[in-house]
Structures are given as structure tokens and as C-alpha cells.
Design an enzyme around this catalytic site. Sequence first.
Site, mmCIF file in Angstrom:
data_model
loop_
_atom_site.group_PDB
_atom_site.id
_atom_site.type_symbol
_atom_site.label_atom_id
_atom_site.label_comp_id
_atom_site.label_asym_id
_atom_site.label_seq_id
_atom_site.Cartn_x
_atom_site.Cartn_y
_atom_site.Cartn_z
ATOM 1 N N CYS A 2 0.826 -1.202 0.000
ATOM 2 C CA CYS A 2 0.000 0.000 0.000
ATOM 3 C C CYS A 2 0.867 1.263 0.000
ATOM 4 O O CYS A 2 2.011 1.241 0.439
ATOM 5 C CB CYS A 2 -0.881 0.017 1.232
ATOM 6 S SG CYS A 2 -1.843 -1.491 1.409
ATOM 7 N N ARG A 28 2.422 1.199 -5.834
ATOM 8 C CA ARG A 28 2.497 0.411 -4.595
ATOM 9 C C ARG A 28 1.208 -0.365 -4.329
ATOM 10 O O ARG A 28 1.132 -1.145 -3.388
ATOM 11 C CB ARG A 28 2.773 1.335 -3.403
ATOM 12 C CG ARG A 28 4.095 2.054 -3.501
ATOM 13 C CD ARG A 28 4.314 2.906 -2.282
ATOM 14 N NE ARG A 28 4.527 2.100 -1.102
ATOM 15 C CZ ARG A 28 5.692 1.689 -0.671
ATOM 16 N NH1 ARG A 28 6.783 2.004 -1.322
ATOM 17 N NH2 ARG A 28 5.789 0.957 0.418
ATOM 18 N N TRP A 74 -3.237 -2.254 -1.716
ATOM 19 C CA TRP A 74 -2.997 -3.589 -2.287
ATOM 20 C C TRP A 74 -3.506 -4.552 -1.240
ATOM 21 O O TRP A 74 -2.955 -4.641 -0.147
ATOM 22 C CB TRP A 74 -1.501 -3.768 -2.522
ATOM 23 C CG TRP A 74 -1.102 -5.028 -3.220
ATOM 24 C CD1 TRP A 74 -1.079 -5.256 -4.567
ATOM 25 C CD2 TRP A 74 -0.598 -6.223 -2.608
ATOM 26 N NE1 TRP A 74 -0.611 -6.515 -4.822
ATOM 27 C CE2 TRP A 74 -0.311 -7.129 -3.655
ATOM 28 C CE3 TRP A 74 -0.367 -6.623 -1.297
ATOM 29 C CZ2 TRP A 74 0.195 -8.409 -3.416
ATOM 30 C CZ3 TRP A 74 0.126 -7.885 -1.058
ATOM 31 C CH2 TRP A 74 0.406 -8.765 -2.106
ATOM 32 N N ASN A 100 -0.274 0.731 6.267
ATOM 33 C CA ASN A 100 0.409 -0.206 5.380
ATOM 34 C C ASN A 100 1.022 -1.274 6.267
ATOM 35 O O ASN A 100 1.656 -0.943 7.273
ATOM 36 C CB ASN A 100 1.486 0.537 4.585
ATOM 37 C CG ASN A 100 2.240 -0.370 3.639
ATOM 38 O OD1 ASN A 100 1.796 -1.478 3.341
ATOM 39 N ND2 ASN A 100 3.371 0.109 3.158
ATOM 40 N N GLY A 101 0.837 -2.552 5.916
ATOM 41 C CA GLY A 101 1.399 -3.635 6.729
ATOM 42 C C GLY A 101 0.318 -4.599 7.151
ATOM 43 O O GLY A 101 -0.767 -4.627 6.566
ATOM 44 N N GLU A 474 14.590 -14.645 -15.578
ATOM 45 C CA GLU A 474 14.078 -13.279 -15.564
ATOM 46 C C GLU A 474 13.192 -13.011 -16.786
ATOM 47 O O GLU A 474 12.150 -12.342 -16.679
ATOM 48 C CB GLU A 474 15.260 -12.293 -15.504
ATOM 49 C CG GLU A 474 14.899 -10.830 -15.560
ATOM 50 C CD GLU A 474 13.972 -10.366 -14.437
ATOM 51 O OE1 GLU A 474 13.738 -11.116 -13.481
ATOM 52 O OE2 GLU A 474 13.465 -9.235 -14.557
ATOM 53 N N LYS A 478 9.327 -11.761 -16.414
ATOM 54 C CA LYS A 478 8.772 -10.552 -17.056
ATOM 55 C C LYS A 478 7.566 -10.932 -17.907
ATOM 56 O O LYS A 478 6.547 -10.250 -17.886
ATOM 57 C CB LYS A 478 9.821 -9.867 -17.956
ATOM 58 C CG LYS A 478 10.902 -9.098 -17.268
ATOM 59 C CD LYS A 478 10.463 -7.860 -16.535
ATOM 60 C CE LYS A 478 10.106 -8.160 -15.109
ATOM 61 N NZ LYS A 478 11.140 -8.205 -14.124
ATOM 62 N N GLU A 481 4.556 -11.874 -15.628
ATOM 63 C CA GLU A 481 4.088 -10.739 -14.832
ATOM 64 C C GLU A 481 3.166 -9.802 -15.613
ATOM 65 O O GLU A 481 2.136 -9.382 -15.109
ATOM 66 C CB GLU A 481 5.314 -9.915 -14.406
ATOM 67 C CG GLU A 481 5.581 -9.846 -12.955
ATOM 68 C CD GLU A 481 6.795 -8.986 -12.654
ATOM 69 O OE1 GLU A 481 7.733 -8.882 -13.470
ATOM 70 O OE2 GLU A 481 6.804 -8.401 -11.571
ATOM 71 N N HIS A 497 15.023 -33.267 -18.402
ATOM 72 C CA HIS A 497 14.683 -33.980 -17.158
ATOM 73 C C HIS A 497 13.227 -33.763 -16.763
ATOM 74 O O HIS A 497 12.869 -33.972 -15.608
ATOM 75 C CB HIS A 497 15.625 -33.557 -16.031
ATOM 76 C CG HIS A 497 17.055 -33.921 -16.300
ATOM 77 N ND1 HIS A 497 17.497 -35.220 -16.311
ATOM 78 C CD2 HIS A 497 18.127 -33.158 -16.623
ATOM 79 C CE1 HIS A 497 18.791 -35.250 -16.615
ATOM 80 N NE2 HIS A 497 19.195 -33.994 -16.802
ATOM 81 N N LYS A 596 4.595 -2.977 -6.401
ATOM 82 C CA LYS A 596 6.018 -2.736 -6.615
ATOM 83 C C LYS A 596 6.859 -3.189 -5.431
ATOM 84 O O LYS A 596 7.916 -3.767 -5.598
ATOM 85 C CB LYS A 596 6.236 -1.244 -6.872
ATOM 86 C CG LYS A 596 7.674 -0.855 -7.157
ATOM 87 C CD LYS A 596 8.085 -1.339 -8.518
ATOM 88 C CE LYS A 596 9.520 -1.006 -8.866
ATOM 89 N NZ LYS A 596 9.998 -1.861 -9.967
#
Length: 601
Positions: A2, A28, A74, A100-101, A474, A478, A481, A497, A596
Site C-alpha cells: 500500500c 504500490r 494492495w 500499510n502492513g 528473468e 517478465k 508478470e 529432465h 512494486k
Amino acid sequence: MCGIIGCVGHGADTTDVLLEGLSTLEYRGYDSAGVAVANGSVDVVKQAGTIDELVSTVQGNTPDGAVGIGHTRWSTHGPPTDENAHPHVDCTSDVAVVHNGIIENYQALREQLEAEGHTFESDTDTEVVPHLIETELAGGAAPEAAVRQAVDQLEGSFAVAAVISGCDAIFAARHDSPLVLGLDETAGGDHHYYLASDVPAFREHTDRVVYLNDGEFTRLEPDGWTVTTLAGEPVEKAVDTVEWDPEETGKAGYDHFMQKEINEQPRALRQCLSERVDELDGTVDIGDLAYLNPHGVHLVAAGTSYHAALYGAQLFRAAGVPAQAYLAHEYATGTPPIGDELVIGVTQSGETADTLSALRGARARGARTLAVTNVVGSTAARECDDAFYIKAGPEIGVAATKTFASQLVALNTLSIGMAPSKDDREAIAALRDVPADVQQVLDESNAAAVAEQYLDSEAYFFIGRGHQYPVALEGALKMKEITYKHAEGFAAGELKHGPLALVTSETPVFAVVTGEDERAQKTIGNVKEVEARGAPVVAVTDGVSDVSRYADHVLSIPESSPQTAAVVANVQLQLAAYHTAAKLGRPIDKPRNLAKSVTVE
Ligand code: AGP
């Protein structure tokens, strides 16, 4: 996670300043948003949806008052609804709170408050806070004392801010969740003060900042500010100056922050290298960190930063220093082997709860800790024994791009500086060329055309070996996401495998192949295996090997060393993901369910 904003001293403009701050904090969290402005009463406007939607609602009905707080959410407790949006108020609507938290004991507090007759409107953990303040006020406490006493009852992680009707002040406290003050003071006494989760929220107004530490409490009023411990002891705070400009947090004509940040990479990498690399001498300057002489290195990180950590561990091992990368949450909750290793937290934001937890655990066991981070004054930077800044500039897009590139270059610099070798001159020369090589890729990439070919694919796979293995991971992160498509990265040798069973003509395989050494040859062998199963192959290559013979498409990069080629090859994968998401019409800067900075474990 948040985003919180607060401002004091703007009079009739308070709500506008809050909304502007929220729009820069939207990275955020973007489930819901709201503002509360205090005067003789507390006026709250909040709703599910974006900041733009909140702005439309507020127009023509702007709350008016000298102090205000705002929040973009969020979700952790409760779905994104109007009721669950912050700010939350008490039964009398005289107290408004943003948070926030996670308040871990909220259930017990809520039951106790409900038993006392309080009525709750939301599913959130946060709502206990205004009711606790209400109880303290009703018991005769002054506003500041009421907030302190309420905060004192909270367990968990929080950055919390409150306004109370009839009181021209914001009260706030932090524990395990970031809060920073902005100071805009004039000789004439026309002061403006700000409070936020992150500097971009008020950078337009001031570059003078005060970072709050855990266990600190602040009071902001039009004529001044104080910071004290939760127990009320005064705390001397340093005032820092932010070095980046407000324009750096705008889109500068690009459609998306992610696109802008991909294109900023040459400049970001130059900044990371500047004043650290002496090409003539073949040395790097990492200050006192050069004398740490670690016997071993543990790198702890999450997400994209973990991929950088995997890459960094390879660099340290190549330089003769035993090194291992760990997922921060596994390191924090497992029993990591720890002797006298240096523990490096790789974290763009410096606020990722998992990484902070791993670093704190390591410190508690006596390890020396180093934060490799982008954010000056972040929690990781302040809590670790040392900080090494990647100097990428602010990154707003939820998908990390330029900060990943800068992390890779910073880790190169660190490994060379801590463990010098005879090959350093060559490595430094290769590093010097990276910004120009990245620019060449940005100027010439055909990733948009390749992306167009595979918009309907059911999955995307990415393979690489050695330094290109973290790049494959990565590339897949990307892609998943921002496109919401299934994407996986594999060590190329692992394909046979198990993952090979997934490979079909509907699953393009991006193969990162640089140079023509044994690793490259083996990866080419894997390319032939997927080609034999009918998979389209997209080779990301410097053209040194003959991998293009087996590829349907080639994304070219200039020739360089395997370490530095990883930085450049990754840019092609960023562009492939970006263009795929753009053509699919995805909300690139605000992918669903993500934020983020993840400040809860
Ligand atoms: C990257 O695109 C992600 N948004 C995410 O994986 C991120 O890298 C991770 O949450 C770690 O963040 P940090 O670097 O700020 O610690």
C-alpha cells in the site's frame, strides 16, 4: 504494497496535493484508494478502483481542511471493495486512519472492541486502529496520547497515520513498514510538511527528507514537526537531500513507465559505473567494501532481485569466493548454513519484507550484512552494516527492468572490487561497453515483430546456461508478470529432465546463447531438441555460434563477455515481454495482484 501520503499546510489545496501524491504512489497498490481531510470534522472519500476514478468522484465535492491523509491499497485483509478502502474511521467518524502492513493481533483487538460496543464496517485489520484511538479519546486522552496508546497495542508490521477532527496535526508511527517525511520550510514560516511511504509522493514539493526508523512516532503540524520514540523520548533526526529530479518519476512521453525504464537503461548503467570504474588502471573503487575480504558470500533476495543474486553468486565463485544465492523467504525461515559469510541483500526497493527478514536473521546470528539497493535511506540500506547503491534512478513500473540491469552491473563491480584477479582489466573493459551495447539493442531490436507472431501461444519457455540461466528465469518472470501468460525459465540442461514434455508447436522457446564455448554448444544441443518437437525457437544471440541455423527468429546482441552479454540479452527479453503485453492490451505498469514493493511476508 500500500501507499500512504499525508500533507500539512496546504489549506484549500490539501485534497489536490493528496491526490497528486497518490497518483505517483499507485505503483504500490491499486485496488482502491481514498483520502481523509481534517478540520472541525473529518471528511473521507474512498472507493474501490483506480486513483483516476477517485479523482472523478472527488471533483465538485472536495473535502477541505488544513491536514489530510491518503492511501492506495494492495489488498491483504478483505477484497478490494469501497468498505475495505482506506482511510478507516471510528464509530464517531472523528478519527481517520491509513495503514500499510499487517496487524497480526487484529482479530483479538476487534473482538475486544466489538465486545465494548464498537461497530465495524470493513473486513480489514486496519479498522481496529481508529476504534482503539476512539476508546483512548473517550477515556480522556489528548489526541497525540490517544494515537500513541493505540499504536502501543498493535503487533505486526505497520506504517500508520491518523487525523482527528478539531486537531491540525497528522500523527504517524512505523514498525517494519516504510515512512518518510518531506520538509518544505520557508523563512517566512509558510511551511508545508509531508508524510509518505516513498519519496516520489512529495518529491515535486521538496527534496529535503527525514527517514523514520522502526519504533518512531511523528507529529506534523503547520508550524513544525517532531519525531519521538513510541514512549515519547525525543529523537534527533538527520535531514537528507534527495539527489534525483521530480521529472524522473514522470513518463516523459512514453506509453508506460516500463517502456521508459527499459529505454533508460544505458543512462542507468552509466550512473552505476561512474566514479567506480577506472578502465586505464583496470581497477574498481568500491570504497571500504574492498577490504571486507569475505570468506564466503550469501546473497538473499526475492523475485527479479533473486535472479540478480543467482548471477552475482556465479561472479563471486568465479573470483574464488564461495558464494550461494538464496530466496530470502526460505533463508529467513529455514536454517541457513552460516559461519562468517558476508550476507548481501539484493533489493531494488530496500523494503521487501522477506529480504529484510533474512538480513535481520543473519545479523542476529552475527553475520556482517550489505544491502545492494536502489533506494537511498531504505530500510535495508539503514539496517545493514553497509550499503552499495545501484544508482538506477526511481523505478515506477511494477515489473523491474532497469534496476535488474543495474543490479547485474553493480554485482560485477562488487565482485571485482572484493576479489581482484588478473582478468579484471578485461572484465572492466567489457563493463564499459555495456551501456552502448544496450543502446544498440534498444535502437535495432526486432522484438516487437517477434512478439506479434506468438500472441496466441499457450506458453512461453526460456532457456539458458551459466550466466544466461538467471536471464532465462528473468525473461520468463517478465513475460508472466505483464502478459498473464504461462511462462517458465529453465536451466537449458534441465529441459530433458521433465520440462521437455511441455514443449509443443504452440510453445515458443527463447534460447539465450552467447559465445561459442562448451556451454553455448550444449545449449545449442537443447535448441535442437525443442526444434525436433516442433517448437518455434527464438534465439537471443551475439551471432558467434551457429545457433541461428536452428532458430525461427533471432534477437541479436553485440558480442561481449558471457557476464556482460547477460545484461544485454536480458534487454531483448524485456522488449519481447513488453511488446507481447502491449499487443495484448494488458495494464503493463499495474499488473493484476502485484505491487512494486512487497512489505509483508
Ligand atoms: C519484479 O519484476 C517484481 N516486481 C518482483 O519480483 C521484485 O523483484 C521482488 O518483489 C523484489 O523486490 P525488491 O528488489 O524491491 O526487493
